[in-house]
Design a protein around this motif. Structure first.
Motif, mmCIF file in Angstrom:
data_model
loop_
_atom_site.group_PDB
_atom_site.id
_atom_site.type_symbol
_atom_site.label_atom_id
_atom_site.label_comp_id
_atom_site.label_asym_id
_atom_site.label_seq_id
_atom_site.Cartn_x
_atom_site.Cartn_y
_atom_site.Cartn_z
ATOM 1 N N TYR B 48 0.848 -1.200 0.000
ATOM 2 C CA TYR B 48 0.000 0.000 0.000
ATOM 3 C C TYR B 48 0.876 1.240 0.000
ATOM 4 O O TYR B 48 0.621 2.207 -0.710
ATOM 5 N N ALA B 49 1.920 1.189 0.851
ATOM 6 C CA ALA B 49 2.801 2.344 0.954
ATOM 7 C C ALA B 49 3.493 2.587 -0.385
ATOM 8 O O ALA B 49 3.584 3.712 -0.859
ATOM 9 N N ALA B 50 3.948 1.480 -1.000
ATOM 10 C CA ALA B 50 4.627 1.614 -2.290
ATOM 11 C C ALA B 50 3.675 2.199 -3.323
ATOM 12 O O ALA B 50 4.051 3.065 -4.121
ATOM 13 N N ALA B 51 2.404 1.724 -3.291
ATOM 14 C CA ALA B 51 1.431 2.222 -4.261
ATOM 15 C C ALA B 51 1.151 3.697 -4.018
ATOM 16 O O ALA B 51 1.080 4.497 -4.946
ATOM 17 N N ALA B 52 1.004 4.049 -2.726
ATOM 18 C CA ALA B 52 0.700 5.444 -2.410
ATOM 19 C C ALA B 52 1.873 6.345 -2.777
ATOM 20 O O ALA B 52 1.681 7.507 -3.117
ATOM 21 N N ASN B 53 3.084 5.790 -2.714
ATOM 22 C CA ASN B 53 4.258 6.586 -3.023
ATOM 23 C C ASN B 53 4.710 6.422 -4.472
ATOM 24 O O ASN B 53 5.768 6.904 -4.836
ATOM 25 N N ALA B 54 3.896 5.725 -5.250
ATOM 26 C CA ALA B 54 4.285 5.486 -6.635
ATOM 27 C C ALA B 54 4.479 6.801 -7.373
ATOM 28 O O ALA B 54 5.248 6.893 -8.309
ATOM 29 N N LEU B 55 3.755 7.821 -6.941
ATOM 30 C CA LEU B 55 3.920 9.125 -7.565
ATOM 31 C C LEU B 55 4.632 10.069 -6.610
ATOM 32 O O LEU B 55 4.260 11.226 -6.446
ATOM 33 N N SER B 196 -8.829 26.960 -9.778
ATOM 34 C CA SER B 196 -10.236 26.720 -10.130
ATOM 35 C C SER B 196 -10.723 27.792 -11.110
ATOM 36 O O SER B 196 -11.705 27.584 -11.818
ATOM 37 N N GLY B 197 -10.031 28.931 -11.128
ATOM 38 C CA GLY B 197 -10.399 29.949 -12.099
ATOM 39 C C GLY B 197 -9.832 29.658 -13.477
ATOM 40 O O GLY B 197 -10.276 30.205 -14.475
ATOM 41 N N LEU B 198 -8.845 28.772 -13.517
ATOM 42 C CA LEU B 198 -8.196 28.454 -14.792
ATOM 43 C C LEU B 198 -8.853 27.263 -15.477
ATOM 44 O O LEU B 198 -8.973 27.216 -16.693
ATOM 45 N N VAL B 199 -9.259 26.294 -14.662
ATOM 46 C CA VAL B 199 -9.821 25.058 -15.191
ATOM 47 C C VAL B 199 -11.132 24.787 -14.455
ATOM 48 O O VAL B 199 -11.151 24.692 -13.228
ATOM 49 N N SER B 200 -12.220 24.696 -15.216
ATOM 50 C CA SER B 200 -13.525 24.556 -14.574
ATOM 51 C C SER B 200 -13.645 23.211 -13.873
ATOM 52 O O SER B 200 -13.090 22.207 -14.327
ATOM 53 N N GLY B 201 -14.353 23.204 -12.771
ATOM 54 C CA GLY B 201 -14.661 21.964 -12.064
ATOM 55 C C GLY B 201 -13.495 21.404 -11.299
ATOM 56 O O GLY B 201 -13.587 20.292 -10.768
ATOM 57 N N LEU B 202 -12.407 22.161 -11.222
ATOM 58 C CA LEU B 202 -11.220 21.627 -10.556
ATOM 59 C C LEU B 202 -11.384 21.692 -9.045
ATOM 60 O O LEU B 202 -11.873 22.671 -8.503
ATOM 61 N N GLU B 203 -10.987 20.635 -8.384
ATOM 62 C CA GLU B 203 -10.958 20.643 -6.926
ATOM 63 C C GLU B 203 -9.608 20.145 -6.456
ATOM 64 O O GLU B 203 -8.990 19.298 -7.097
ATOM 65 N N ARG B 204 -9.199 20.698 -5.300
ATOM 66 C CA ARG B 204 -7.904 20.313 -4.748
ATOM 67 C C ARG B 204 -8.170 19.316 -3.642
ATOM 68 O O ARG B 204 -9.069 19.505 -2.843
ATOM 69 N N GLN B 205 -7.436 18.242 -3.576
ATOM 70 C CA GLN B 205 -7.667 17.266 -2.510
ATOM 71 C C GLN B 205 -6.376 16.572 -2.128
ATOM 72 O O GLN B 205 -5.375 16.645 -2.833
ATOM 73 N N ARG B 206 -6.460 15.916 -0.990
ATOM 74 C CA ARG B 206 -5.354 15.090 -0.535
ATOM 75 C C ARG B 206 -5.498 13.749 -1.255
ATOM 76 O O ARG B 206 -6.578 13.186 -1.268
ATOM 77 N N PRO B 207 -4.458 13.239 -1.885
ATOM 78 C CA PRO B 207 -4.625 11.982 -2.614
ATOM 79 C C PRO B 207 -4.730 10.796 -1.648
ATOM 80 O O PRO B 207 -4.426 10.926 -0.459
ATOM 81 N N ALA B 208 -5.178 9.686 -2.198
ATOM 82 C CA ALA B 208 -5.284 8.473 -1.390
ATOM 83 C C ALA B 208 -3.905 8.124 -0.850
ATOM 84 O O ALA B 208 -2.919 8.140 -1.572
ATOM 85 N N THR B 209 -3.833 7.859 0.420
ATOM 86 C CA THR B 209 -2.550 7.496 1.015
ATOM 87 C C THR B 209 -2.576 6.026 1.382
ATOM 88 O O THR B 209 -3.602 5.364 1.282
ATOM 89 N N ALA B 210 -1.427 5.565 1.815
ATOM 90 C CA ALA B 210 -1.348 4.179 2.273
ATOM 91 C C ALA B 210 -2.344 3.945 3.403
ATOM 92 O O ALA B 210 -2.950 2.883 3.501
#
Lengths: 351, 797, 223
Positions: B48-55, B196-210
């Protein structure tokens, strides 16, 4: 290991960026130019077309360095570079376009040095160069203007930014033999021309705040497919402004064995170039600074007997190390001796 | 003094090699099962950790809920100074479960992106032409060839994931030009334009972690851990028995040594040293065994995690020094726990106490009372955990307390039954049999407790799995009502499909998007107003006219796990993207860890205009299914791989289900085996001590064969009684698993079904195990030379 | 009474055990006969073979040659079950180690063999307990009894089925002298009451004097 240096070492996008420890010379620069166009002597540059990119050549750059001063007379240096690197001699659009771009921005004060780096893929629009109206960009960094003699240059990193307006009324100056610049006794060469006469006004953004500056800038345009021979380990490049607005470009290509290869060009105030032959110029390191993992010569003696030139060149800030994925020294210098003035120095292959 | 004393103590083991082997093997087994399970968990967690850290373990990312970004959006953000890197994800078919493909841009990937570092070494091959798919060697092996790009095995990549350039991935997944998310470089320039002003519908979030994945799979790992612990506990009974016996048999030695001037402190220290040495040897053996167990089980565990949770885990085990260390630690700890009582007794051993080795086998009524009291306390604890506790941990506390309470109560219960038997015995041999069996109880009770634990767990887990299977299969029939499931490549093909069907065949849209429900990740699906749903959808509860309200766009159906997690009932509102809807009903949705809501197609289109609308379920007479399938392939041009029939889908679902419980089954068998071993060793050690009890009976006129038969019968009787006691405990356990643990872990409650056939088989099995375990000592007794028995009369003991 | 009806008769019995240094002759041509109501004390040094003789007489072992006849039945001719039946029904043994059944209480221990032999007589058993001073201990388990009490239980158990032959192996060996004497007196008294034959194995000539006849075993030969 970080991804990007591997990429660029594998491809050799920057001349002389590999250290003497690597047996492969400039990390593959000596390889055959399979499929890529090769520079030929006696080029005829066509402007503005040649200000744009040449995707059939393996590597190419737009390289601007600026010596700047604020109202109090403090010296600054700014660098803006866009490298193009072709994996295959093709242009095109979309993700699979084999053109890769790298941007470097540097800003040097008398006490600090800032650097930033960007990578981008050609073909999707995050980086590229258009000849007319001139536009070179990578992400939000730009060099734009109606033409290359009248440009606005911007870049920003996490802790610095700058915006420079650069104008020149004088001509572009071909380097080497009419723009055909030989890099070694074996004959490796590139196409190379410069615009050393920009007058600059601009604003630097430092952590302490904004600083209004004026000064001069020098642009190098160079492209090739196989610029260096295998045993060349790095280079030292000088771009100096002499009294009377004359310019001097000199570079020394260091070799693993045998004599270094030093050539250059004396540029009159009207832009008339006078190239030097190997042996005309002597460059001797006088003092080094430990920076970036190696001893880098930051004080030099430069001699051109034929021109009665014997100067000592010293860094404005000896710690102007570009700590980018490929690291090198790049910063403003001043010199005195038979002549006095200022300029820019780039040194690679010392890490 | 120390050397001589140690020699005297250790000489015991030379004379009792069997006892020594029992101790070592018991401890090794305890360590092995525990270590094996821990190794599996550690492997999964590191995956899981490796997958979460893949990026590169990016801290934040941009997403467009309900839709994808375009390449132009990416360029817009980059040119505004945002250091983002595009990611496109999808699944590649592979052996034993699909593989998640991550399309990335190696040039802008955040630092620490392992795949980008590798990709950049051969940029031309990776970025252009056919491209490359990079994967860890086991994943690459599962992918095989024929993926549309060459697969390259690379050591050190996150297992279960495949990486390609985003351009190549777009082609492989049929999603060229799309971007699912953009991960942010950790170093950003300040003062940039709002994204969000540059690209419609954009949201900022924390990605899935391990941790996210770990939380999702927590229940599964806790399940394994519980089993590992159970096996550990069962095996500790063996260790406790062996150590206790060895200490009792050496009481004379202890007393003599102390009489000769060995301080009691030093004696205890020497015994501790001896135990430490034993623990280290057994720990090493156990860790080795644990590795083998983990390596054998991991492929199924990995397949389960991939199938059930979409986790990216491979079936190959890497040796982590951590669990080697933990294995030794648990061996030493286990020895300590098992030996604590015996050491305490040694420390307080009166210098002049009579040597009575057989006292060990005699439980006093006091011990039994203490056990009963502990059992009552644990039972109360179980009750408290069951009534007041929430969460998975409370559930497992309930389970643990329940099992231990049952185990501790067992000797008293068996003693009661045996007394009862004695009361009804009329013949002298029968009287002796009951009385003697009862007297042997303390010596066997540890093994019998172990058997009770193993049998209860077996009945409990077996009942849960079988109940689950029965419910699941019925539910599959309801849920998969359409005969064919078609996934068109794009909107154009979907239109062509509908055009072709032309209303002759009902096409039920199965459009879905990942969306936040009640603020947590979930999925929203569209559901057509059709009798298929009205008649067969597995509703647990609903408002009157629920389907009408959904069709009218004013309500949604939600799955059971969402309802339970948020405490929602029909009539409440559920927060969905685009506004809350009334809950019209709750349906069961087994095997899905996520929250899910069903809305009408019209509502779906309005709320998720960018979502793919290419999947359909087709209602067609079963006999016409094949013809329709051919027509869709030949006339509409739909790839045959994009049409799945009901049976195939059910088969896949069943396969996932079976894999999920394959590990549970294997651990179950192992636990039972350990319990069987406990009985065997107990009987073997007792067999020697039994001689003084049996010799007089023999002298009084019973043949050795007859005595052996009685001994066999005794073991079988005790096993039978224990198995009978295990039945209610097991059923209680099953109830807790189904009604408490499952609800907490998965969010669904399952009806409990009873499987008397299974019980009978298990009952027979435990009798057989006990008989086999008793057979050897009994045979030895039957063939024993008379001289051995006579020795009893001649030797001082 | 013919010889074949004697409770115990040994005819030229030899028994050899495998020792660490080769065969170890324990009994060499031993013959003896014991009639109903007779008591014989067998003395000898440790290792003289007297325990082996007793075990043979009890049908716990079989002779290498010669015959052991119990109530006229040759134990060598019987199988394990046959010998077990003889032990059960014809004789009783009192061991030095008492050898009570630990899981049974005193009353059950005393009644045990009688019940196995199908000759349980509650009155007789009660009387035995009474005579041996065990009436108060009937519900106790062997482990809580003193050595003297345990041996009295063993004697009660031996006599409860009214066996024709009682074999006693150092019955007072584990008891102090006073207790031993009292226990032996009781045993002799009760054996006489039951008209049983008694073979008493002891190394004590003081005890041997109390028996009706004496025999001495030395190096496997009866003197």
């Amino acid at each position: 290991m970080n991804a990007k240096p591997v990429l660029f070492l594998a491809l050799g996008v920057v001349m002389a960026l590999s250290g003497p420890a690597r047996p492969q010379g400039f990390a593959g620069l000596g390889q055959n130019a399979d499929g890529f166009a090769l520079p030929a002597p006696d080029p005829v540059f066509r402007f503005p077309e040649d200000h744009g990119s040449h995707p059939d050549f393996r590597i190419e750059w737009w390289y601007l360095t600026a010596n700047l001063w604020d109202a109090e007379g403090r010296a600054y240096g700014a660098q803006w570079t866009l490298f193009r690197n072709a994996l295959a001699p093709e242009g095109g659009t979309g993700w699979d376009t084999p053109q890769i771009w790298m941007g470097h921005a540097g800003l040097t004060t008398e006490t600090d040095h800032y650097a930033a780096e960007r990578f981008a893929r050609g073909g999707i629009g995050t980086a590229g160069v258009v000849a007319e109206p001139f536009e070179a960009w990578i992400d939000d960094w730009q060099m734009t203007g109606p033409w290359l003699s009248d440009i606005t240059v911007t870049a920003r990193g996490a802790d610095f930014a700058y915006r420079l307006d650069a104008r020149s009324t004088r001509p572009f100056v071909p380097q080497g033999a009419g723009g055909y610049s030989v890099k070694s006794p074996d004959g490796q060469a590139s196409y190379y021309y410069s615009q050393p006469f920009y007058e600059v006004t601009g604003t630097l953004t430092l952590p302490q705040g904004e600083v209004a500056v004026t000064g001069t800038a020098w642009l190098d345009r160079e492209w090739s497919s196989q610029p260096l021979s295998e045993d060349q380990t790095g280079w030292d490049w000088f771009a100096l402004t002499l009294p009377g607005d004359e310019k001097l470009m000199a570079f020394r290509v260091r070799r693993e064995a045998g004599a270094d290869y030093i050539v250059g060009t004396w540029i009159a105030a009207d832009g008339t170039p006078s190239p030097f032959d190997p042996g005309d110029i002597a460059a001797t390191p006088l003092a080094t600074t430990d920076v970036g993992g190696g001893a880098v010569p930051t004080t030099w003696r430069l001699e051109i007997p034929a021109r009665n030139l014997d100067i000592t060149v010293a860094a404005v800030n000896a710690r102007a190390w570009m700590d980018t994925s490929i690291s090198y020294w790049e910063g403003p210098v001043t010199f005195e001796g038979s002549h006095a003035g200022y300029g820019y120095l780039e040194m690679t292959g010392y890490e | 003094m120390i050397g001589a004393s140690l020699g005297a103590l250790v000489s015991h083991w030379r004379r009792q090699p069997g006892q020594f082997a029992t101790l070592i093997l018991g401890l090794a087994l305890a360590t092995a099962l525990w270590t094996g399970v821990q190794a599996i968990n550690a492997e999964a967690r590191s995956s899981y950790a490796a997958a979460a850290n893949a990026l590169g373990g990016s801290a934040e990312e941009f997403v467009r809920p309900g839709g994808a970004f375009t390449t132009e959006d990416f360029v817009t953000l980059r040119r505004a100074g945002w250091r983002v890197s595009p990611v496109l994800e999808g699944w590649l078919p592979a052996e034993r479960g699909r593989v998640r493909l991550i399309g990335l841009d190696p040039l802008t990937a955040p630092p620490g992106t392992g795949a980008a570092d590798v990709a950049i070494e051969t940029p031309l091959e990776f970025l252009t032409g056919a491209g490359q798919i990079l994967a860890a060697p086991p994943t690459a092996a599962r992918l095989g060839s024929g993926q549309g790009a060459p697969v390259v095995a690379v050591d050190g990549l996150a297992p279960g994931l495949a990486f390609a350039d985003i351009g190549i991935a777009g082609r492989l997944l049929g999603r060229s030009g799309e971007i699912d998310r953009m991960v942010l470089h950790p170093e950003q320039v300040t003062g940039l334009a709002k994204p969000s002003g540059l690209v419609s519908g954009l949201e900022r979030q924390r990605p899935a972690t391990a941790e996210d994945l770990a939380r999702l799979t927590d229940s599964f790992h806790l399940n394994l851990t519980a089993f590992g612990f159970l096996s550990f506990a069962v095996a500790l009974f063996i260790v406790h028995g062996a150590i206790g016996l060895a200490f009792e048999q050496r009481r004379v030695v202890f007393r003599t040594l102390r009489t000769l001037g060995l301080p009691v402190r030093l004696l205890v220290i020497l015994l501790l040293l001896e135990l430490l040495a034993i623990a280290v040897v057994a720990g090493g053996l156990g860790v080795g065994l644990g590795y083998l167990i983990a390596a054998a089980l991991l492929p199924d565990v990995a397949a389960t995690l991939r199938g059930l949770y979409g986790a990216t885990v491979e079936g190959t085990l890497t040796i982590a020094p951590l669990w080697w260390g933990l294995g030794f630690a648990i061996a030493i700890l286990g020895t300590g726990v098992a030996a604590a009582g015996a050491l305490w007794k040694v420390a307080r051993l009166p210098l002049l106490a009579p040597a009575r080795p057989r006292a060990w086998a005699r439980g006093s009524a006091t011990t039994m009372r203490a056990q009963l009291a502990s059992s009552a306390v644990l039972g109360a604890a179980a009750l408290v955990a069951g009534l007041t506790g929430g969460g998975l941990v409370a559930g497992f506390v309930l389970l643990g307390a329940l099992l231990l309470a049952a185990a501790l109560a067992l000797p008293a219960i068996l003693a009661g039954v045996l007394s009862l038997g004695a009361r009804f015995a009329r013949r002298p041999l029968a009287e002796w049999f009951w009385a003697d069996t009862r007297q042997q109880l303390p010596g066997l009770s540890l093994a019998l407790m172990a058997l009770l634990l193993a049998l209860s767990a077996n009945i409990g887990v077996g009942t849960m799995v079988s109940s689950f299977r029965l419910t699941f299969l019925g539910w599959l029939d309801q849920r998969l009502a359409a005969e064919l499931y078609v996934s068109a490549e794009d909107a154009r093909q979907a239109a062509a499909l509908l055009d072709h069907l032309d209303g002759r065949v009902t096409a039920l849209p199965i459009w879905g998007v990942d969306a936040d429900i009640e603020g947590a990740p979930g999925e929203v699906y569209s559901v057509a107003d059709h009798t298929t749903y009205r008649e067969t959808w597995p509703l647990l509860s609903a408002l009157p006219g629920g389907w009408d309200r959904v069709a009218a766009g004013e309500a949604a159906m939600i799955n059971e796990q969402l309802a339970r997690r948020e405490g929602l009932v029909p009539g409440d509102e559920v927060a969905l993207p685009g506004g809350a809807l009334t809950i019209a009903g709750v349906y069961s949705d087994y095997g899905n860890p996520l929250a899910q809501a069903l809305v009408s197609p019209a509502t779906f289109v309005v709320r998720f205009p960018d979502a793919d609308r290419t999947d359909f379920g087709l209602r067609v007479a079963p006999e016409d299914a094949d013809a329709l399938r051919r027509a869709l392939t030949e006339e509409v041009g739909i790839d045959p791989g994009r049409i799945v029939d009901q049976e195939a889908l059910k088969a896949v679902s069943r396969q996932v289900f079976e894999r999920t419980f394959a590990v549970t089954g294997a651990l179950n068998v192992l636990t039972l085996a350990v319990a069987g071993f406990a009985i065997l060793t107990s009987l073997l050690t007792l067999a020697n001590m039994r001689l003084p009890g049996l010799a007089p009976v023999w002298a009084l006129g019973l043949t050795r064969a007859r005595l052996a038969g009685v001994e066999l019968l005794r073991a079988v009787l005790l096993a039978a009684l224990t198995a009978l006691a295990a039945l209610p405990v097991g059923l209680l356990l099953a109830w807790v698993l189904l009604a408490v643990i499952n609800v907490e872990a998965f969010g669904w409650r399952l009806p409990m079904h009873l499987f008397p056939g299974q019980w009978a088989a298990l009952f027979a099995l435990s009798l057989l195990a006990a008989a086999l375990a008793a057979l050897w000592p009994a045979r030895r007794l039957a063939r024993r030379p008379a001289a051995d028995l006579i020795k009893v009369f001649a030797h001082e003991r | 009474m013919t010889e074949t009806d004697l409770p115990l008769a040994l005819e030229s019995v030899t028994k050899t055990f495998a020792g660490p240094d080769g065969p170890l002759p324990v009994l060499s041509g031993v013959s003896l006969a014991l009639g109903a109501g007779e008591t014989l004390a067998l003395t000898g040094e440790s290792g003289s073979g007297k325990s082996t003789l007793l075990h043979l007489a009890a049908g716990l072992e079989t002779p290498d040659s010669g015959a052991v006849l119990i109530d006229g039945a040759d134990i060598a001719a019987l199988d394990d079950a046959g010998r077990a039946a003889i032990r059960r029904e014809r004789l009783a043994i009192v061991f030095q180690q008492f050898n009570l059944i630990p899981s049974l209480d005193v009353a059950a221990n005393v009644a045990f063999q009688a019940r196995l032999a199908g000759r349980h007589d509650p009155d007789w058993t009660a009387r035995l307990l009474e005579r041996l001073g065990l009436a108060d201990q009937a519900r106790k388990y062997p482990e809580v009894l003193s050595g003297g009490q345990q041996q009295r239980v063993a004697i009660a158990r031996a006599l409860a089925p009214r066996p024709g032959l009682v074999l006693a192996d150092e019955p007072t060996g584990n008891l102090d002298e006073d207790t031993g004497d009292r226990v032996l007196d009781l045993m002799l008294e009760l054996v006489a009451e039951a008209n049983a034959a008694l073979l008493l194995v002891t190394h004590s000539s003081r005890l041997a004097e109390r028996a009706g006849a004496r025999a001495h075993l030395s190096h496997g030969v009866l003197a």
